[in-house]
Design an enzyme around this catalytic site. Structure first.
Site, PDB file in Angstrom:
ATOM      1  N   CYS A 121       0.782   0.501   8.397  1.00 53.06           N
ATOM      2  CA  CYS A 121       1.148  -0.868   8.042  1.00 53.06           C
ATOM      3  C   CYS A 121       0.628  -1.766   9.153  1.00 53.06           C
ATOM      4  O   CYS A 121       1.025  -1.617  10.318  1.00 53.06           O
ATOM      5  CB  CYS A 121       2.665  -0.972   7.910  1.00 53.06           C
ATOM      6  SG  CYS A 121       3.247  -2.646   7.621  1.00 53.06           S
ATOM      7  N   CYS A 128       3.304 -15.878  11.627  1.00 52.60           N
ATOM      8  CA  CYS A 128       3.002 -16.186  10.228  1.00 52.60           C
ATOM      9  C   CYS A 128       3.404 -17.628   9.961  1.00 52.60           C
ATOM     10  O   CYS A 128       4.406 -18.104  10.500  1.00 52.60           O
ATOM     11  CB  CYS A 128       3.781 -15.250   9.295  1.00 52.60           C
ATOM     12  SG  CYS A 128       3.345 -15.421   7.548  1.00 52.60           S
ATOM     13  N   GLU A 184       0.196 -13.476   6.967  1.00 50.16           N
ATOM     14  CA  GLU A 184      -0.176 -13.617   5.557  1.00 50.16           C
ATOM     15  C   GLU A 184      -1.670 -13.315   5.474  1.00 50.16           C
ATOM     16  O   GLU A 184      -2.499 -14.137   5.879  1.00 50.16           O
ATOM     17  CB  GLU A 184       0.138 -15.043   5.091  1.00 50.16           C
ATOM     18  CG  GLU A 184      -0.483 -15.435   3.771  1.00 50.16           C
ATOM     19  CD  GLU A 184      -0.268 -14.427   2.634  1.00 50.16           C
ATOM     20  OE1 GLU A 184       0.848 -13.918   2.454  1.00 50.16           O
ATOM     21  OE2 GLU A 184      -1.258 -14.139   1.926  1.00 50.16           O
ATOM     22  N   CYS A 359      10.044  -3.513   6.458  1.00 49.63           N
ATOM     23  CA  CYS A 359       9.508  -4.755   5.879  1.00 49.63           C
ATOM     24  C   CYS A 359      10.282  -5.960   6.382  1.00 49.63           C
ATOM     25  O   CYS A 359      11.496  -6.011   6.267  1.00 49.63           O
ATOM     26  CB  CYS A 359       9.661  -4.760   4.362  1.00 49.63           C
ATOM     27  SG  CYS A 359       8.695  -3.540   3.535  1.00 49.63           S
TER      28      CYS A 359
END
Ligand code: SAH
Length: 366
Positions: A121, A128, A184, A359
């Site tokens: 990941c 962000c 992002e 996450c």
């Protein structure tokens, strides 16, 4: 820099750029770069084999190169990521690394090994700008875009650890890459596409990871989704939906104030049609916020009969947030409603929670 609620940042602050690295360059550009250094173009192939196939970035160990060439070519392999901290859980099969970039910016990556595969990941931005209120990364704002090589290096580091047998389960390789770390990805489009190309290009020119093993996860930047569909890279698109109605999605995923649920879903269906790839709809289940049965029903109606898979993620707690994961019975009811509509749905396991590596938990603090 922290952001006001709902504020979006698209353009990364201008900062000094990291040094140019082999992994920033396409094969023709690598040959040109090597020629510029006064070396024969085929040295680019040798260098690529060392880096992408043997995962070696130390020119001193490249004994097939003449000593003088090694010195010259070393400028194409600058060190970009410095490990600051490593945390492991699940008996060593989940490991989160905090990296310092050349300018002090911090990012994190997470390696997750399963019995049959290993997933990396990766982060695509330091911070962000999308400001989703339930995500830890979103709270600190955007520091800067990462370069292609800074993104690739995260995967190479995981691949190295697996190849060396440093991760329990014996020597292995990276099978999947998910752009679900910090940032992002579609707001750093060009660098991310470059990184995907390096990942999927067959060895020795790239890492040789299957494109279908690469997932680009986005809040839903509609024009960028359309562009991605035209890249000829059949990567999996994951869309972070989190609410089926504009009223709630406007607050959970502030980009929704620009592109509405219907627009972003249309972009996703167009992506699926063009790439023949099943789109993942990501939906973090937040207790009493977005987990009502009527919302499951609405979501089911919006996505049924499409090339889609719904991934429900029990909300991972982030510091200072009042929100928490749904009650088990509400989660089950949500799943049942989607299944009623014939929608393929799974509940994602939340690996790495204990190390703030799941996450939405990546905050890159020392
Ligand atoms: N910016 C991209 C990729 C990073 S986040 C995106 O938003 O898709 C990867 C996934 O984790 C996204 O689906 C995101 O919405 C989800 N996520 C963020 N915070 C979370 C949290 N606290 N709990 C569970 N999932 C979260």
């Amino acid at each position: 820099m922290s952001q006001q609620p709902g504020q979006l940042t698209f353009v990364a602050p201008r900062r000094a750029k990291p040094a140019r690295h082999l992994a920033d360059l396409s094969m023709p550009d690598r040959r040109a770069a090597v020629a510029e250094l006064g070396e024969k173009a085929f040295r680019a192939d040798q260098l690529s084999r060392h880096y992408f196939e043997r995962l070696n970035a130390d020119v001193h160990a490249m004994t097939d190169l003449p000593a003088a060439a090694r010195d010259k070519l070393s400028v194409l392999l600058p060190s970009l990521l410095t490990p600051v901290k490593e945390l492991t859980t699940d008996g060593g099969t989940t490991r989160k690394t905090l990296w310092r970039l050349f300018d002090g910016a911090l990012v994190e990556s997470v390696l997750m090994r399963y019995p049959d595969r290993a997933t990396m990941c990766v982060s695509s931005q330091a911070g962000c700008g999308m400001n989703c209120p339930f995500c830890a990364t979103g709270q600190a704002g955007l520091t800067r875009n990462m370069s292609t090589a800074e993104i690739v290096e995260q995967v190479v580091s995981g691949a190295r650890a697996l190849a060396a047998g440093d991760v329990p389960g014996g020597p292995g390789r990276v099978n999947n890459v998910v752009f679900m770390g910090m940032g992002e990805p579609l707001a750093n489009y060009k660098q991310v596409i470059g990184a995907v190309r390096r990942m999927v290009e067959p060895a020795p020119h790239g890492l040789g990871i299957s494109a279908r093993g690469v997932t680009v996860s986005t809040v839903g930047l509609v024009p960028a989704i359309a562009k991605l569909a035209d890249e000829g890279l059949p990567v999996t698109l994951a869309l972070s939906l989190h609410a089926p109605d504009d009223e709630l999605r406007d607050t959970l995923v502030p980009i929704n104030t620009r592109w509405k649920v219907s627009e972003v879903l249309d972009a996703a269906w167009a992506y699926a049609a063009k790439t023949k790839r099943r789109v993942s709809i990501e939906y973090a289940l937040i207790k009493d916020i977005n987990d009502q049965e009527w919302r499951a029903d609405l979501l089911g109606k919006l996505v049924r009969n499409k090339l889609v898979h719904v991934n429900l993620i029990p909300l991972n707690p982030t510091p200072g947030s009042k929100w928490t994961a749904s009650r088990p019975e509400d989660e089950r009811a949500f799943v049942r409603r989607l299944e009623f509509h014939g929608v393929p749905v799974t509940v994602r396991d939340t690996r790495g929670r204990e190390i703030d590596g799941a996450c939405g938990q990546l905050a890159a603090t020392e």
